[in-house]
Scaffold this active site. Structure first.
Site, PDB file in Angstrom:
ATOM      1  N   HIS A 190     -13.518   1.474   3.273  1.00 31.29           N
ATOM      2  CA  HIS A 190     -12.513   2.361   3.871  1.00 31.29           C
ATOM      3  C   HIS A 190     -13.030   2.648   5.271  1.00 31.29           C
ATOM      4  CE1 HIS A 190     -10.030   6.123   4.373  1.00 31.29           C
ATOM      5  NE2 HIS A 190      -9.141   5.188   4.122  1.00 31.29           N
ATOM      6  N   ASP A 239       0.209   5.447  -1.143  1.00 31.26           N
ATOM      7  CA  ASP A 239      -0.819   6.413  -1.549  1.00 31.26           C
ATOM      8  C   ASP A 239      -0.315   7.509  -2.486  1.00 31.26           C
ATOM      9  OD1 ASP A 239      -3.569   6.046  -0.644  1.00 31.26           O
ATOM     10  OD2 ASP A 239      -2.711   5.915   1.365  1.00 31.26           O
ATOM     11  N   HIS A 248       0.817  -1.218   0.000  1.00 31.70           N
ATOM     12  CA  HIS A 248       0.000   0.000   0.000  1.00 31.70           C
ATOM     13  C   HIS A 248       0.848   1.263   0.000  1.00 31.70           C
ATOM     14  CE1 HIS A 248      -4.154   1.486   0.548  1.00 31.70           C
ATOM     15  NE2 HIS A 248      -3.580   2.531   1.117  1.00 31.70           N
ATOM     16  N   HIS A 260      -9.082  -2.208   7.094  1.00 29.14           N
ATOM     17  CA  HIS A 260     -10.164  -1.215   7.244  1.00 29.14           C
ATOM     18  C   HIS A 260     -11.530  -1.798   7.608  1.00 29.14           C
ATOM     19  CE1 HIS A 260      -8.459   2.722   6.323  1.00 29.14           C
ATOM     20  NE2 HIS A 260      -7.710   2.158   5.409  1.00 29.14           N
ATOM     21  N   HIS A 312      -2.664  -3.222   4.495  1.00 34.37           N
ATOM     22  CA  HIS A 312      -1.904  -2.366   5.428  1.00 34.37           C
ATOM     23  C   HIS A 312      -2.565  -2.384   6.812  1.00 34.37           C
ATOM     24  CE1 HIS A 312      -4.967   0.139   3.606  1.00 34.37           C
ATOM     25  NE2 HIS A 312      -4.704   1.210   4.313  1.00 34.37           N
ATOM     26  N   ASP A 345       1.994   1.932   3.669  1.00 37.17           N
ATOM     27  CA  ASP A 345       1.118   3.122   3.702  1.00 37.17           C
ATOM     28  C   ASP A 345       1.912   4.429   3.551  1.00 37.17           C
ATOM     29  OD1 ASP A 345      -1.347   4.314   3.556  1.00 37.17           O
ATOM     30  OD2 ASP A 345      -1.828   4.184   5.682  1.00 37.17           O
ATOM     31  N   GLU A 347      -8.969   1.201  -2.879  1.00 39.31           N
ATOM     32  CA  GLU A 347      -9.211   1.297  -1.442  1.00 39.31           C
ATOM     33  C   GLU A 347     -10.607   1.839  -1.181  1.00 39.31           C
ATOM     34  OE1 GLU A 347      -6.547   3.745   0.860  1.00 39.31           O
ATOM     35  OE2 GLU A 347      -6.832   2.470   2.616  1.00 39.31           O
TER      36      GLU A 347
HETATM   37 ZN   LIG Z   1      -5.924   2.992   4.333  1.00 40.79          ZN
END
Ligand SMILES: [Zn+2]
Length: 428
Positions: A182, A52, A50, A223, A244, A351, A155
């Site tokens: 999420h 972003d 993961h 999540h 993650h 992350d 995600e």
């Molecule tokens: Zn996340």
């Protein structure tokens, strides 16, 4: 100089030289472990679950959504660029195609499609360094060609807007995992950080998992609530991942994975990709964040002026220093997952570029080898280190691919609707 002084200074010299040699011995073993880690990561792809970066580009202050302006050939403001990916020996990356669950303006599809567009333009822009990957074989091929195999992970199941047709279209655009939720509970699945509405997955939620199995899209349980994790494990015919998350037994944060779920992974074949999110790996940081949140709420209730609210919160923070998480704590979580789920079920999901603060020692994507060096010093075998680096994820992805091939022989694409399966009108 009298003899006593002579003795003292001789003694302190001796102490100093002993300290120096001890220091260099530990530095040497540190270098040896790091060298060992670097060699290992040249022989097996390091796959991170993961990152972003696409969202960081979308939100960039200078030039939002401008893939050219966010130049990965230079040092970026964030955690990720090409030189640091090379230093970190990243072999494959799931780029997160994240969209917030709170968008209410024009539906999710527009933002979701724009995120795919950003990620795919980034990958296309650096063909000498990145390569789109859609299969486990693609990862191996890119690794041999020294490109970062670039996978896309969606995600948030809100993005499919209760439509299995949309799910299939996103698969065709390259999505190889979908995080079921999420932070917002959906019409068909409960999130870890939101209210319980269904006590797990609804019947339509189960159908989403079944359709993902048929497509060969990994079911990502980061999540989601523990009940959703459990329901998904009951239904899925392919390995799940946690792209993650960390271990709840070590840090009691709702985003982490409880031992009862870790214990089910050997049978499922899934992988927990341990994250570096400070509040998930450090109890002190988690407690500080909870306290900060309480404080913010209390201030908001006490005064209405937003400038004064901000001032008071800054004042609180000035007297309540935020603790740091550490690389060693991340290593502790990795070891816990290995202990409870087994060495075949642990991976990495940093992350980076999705977090504001980072653990000491894991400041950006260049630092992965340091984490492997720590595990080497803790006595990990090469075989376990390779599994952690990426072999476990490769195995899970291959299994998802073969499950899909099998299911596609007997099952048509599902056209079921949420109204048919759950008998309720959706609320979003
Ligand atoms: Zn996340």
């Amino acid at each position: 100089m009298n003899p006593r002084h002579l003795f003292t200074s001789y003694f302190s010299l001796l102490t100093l030289s002993l300290m120096a040699s001890a220091g260099s011995a530990s530095a040497q073993s540190k270098d040896r472990a790091l060298e060992h880690a670097r060699k290992l990561l040249r022989s097996t792809p390091l796959i991170d679950g993961h990152n972003d970066l696409p969202w960081a580009i979308r939100e960039s202050e200078k030039a939002p959504r401008d893939v050219a302006a966010y130049d990965l050939r230079t040092q970026t403001k964030g955690h990720t660029d090409l030189s640091r990916l090379a230093q970190g020996q990243v072999g494959a990356q799931f780029w997160s195609i994240y969209i917030p669950g709170e968008i209410k303006d024009s539906g999710y599809a527009r933002v979701q499609l724009e995120e795919f567009d950003i990620a795919r333009r980034v990958i296309a822009r650096y063909p000498d360094r990145l390569a789109l990957a859609l299969t486990a074989d693609d990862i191996q091929r890119s690794f041999k060609r020294r490109r970062v195999a670039s996978l896309l992970g969606m995600e948030g199941g809100h993005a499919i807007e209760n439509s299995l047709g949309a799910l299939r279209s996103y698969y065709d655009l390259g999505a190889r995992y979908l995080t079921l939720t999420h932070n917002v509970t959906l019409d068909w699945a409960d999130a870890a950080l939101d209210s319980v509405r269904h006590n797990g997955l609804t019947e339509f939620g189960r159908e989403v998992v079944r359709e993902m199995n048929r497509l060969g899209m990994l079911v990502d349980l980061s999540h989601v609530s523990p009940a959703t994790m459990s329901d998904a494990l009951d239904v899925t015919e392919a390995p799940v991942i946690f792209s993650h998350s960390a271990a709840r037994a070590l840090t009691d944060h709702p985003r982490n994975v409880p031992d009862s779920i870790l214990a089910r992974l050997p049978k499922n074949g899934g992988v927990v990709m341990v994250t570096f999110v400070p509040a998930f790996v450090s109890t002190e940081v988690a407690a500080w964040e909870a306290q900060a949140k309480e404080q913010e709420t209390a201030i908001r209730e006490a005064v209405s002026d937003t400038v004064e609210q901000k001032r008071r919160f800054e004042e609180w923070k000035a007297t309540h220093a935020r603790p740091s998480a550490t690389l060693k704590q991340v290593a502790d979580h990795i070891e816990h997952v290995r202990k409870v789920a087994g060495s075949d079920h642990v991976g990495l999901g940093s992350d980076f570029d999705g977090i504001d603060t980072v653990p000491e020692g894991l400041e950006d994507v260049s630092k992965f080898p340091e984490l492997f060096a720590e595990l080497i010093r803790r006595g990990w075998s090469d075989s376990d280190l390779k599994k952690l680096a990426g072999q476990n994820l490769l195995r899970a992805l291959r299994q998802a691919e073969s499950t899909a091939a099998r299911l596609q022989k007997t099952r048509e694409p599902s056209t079921k609707t949420i109204e048919q399966l759950d008998g309720t009108k959706p609320t979003t």
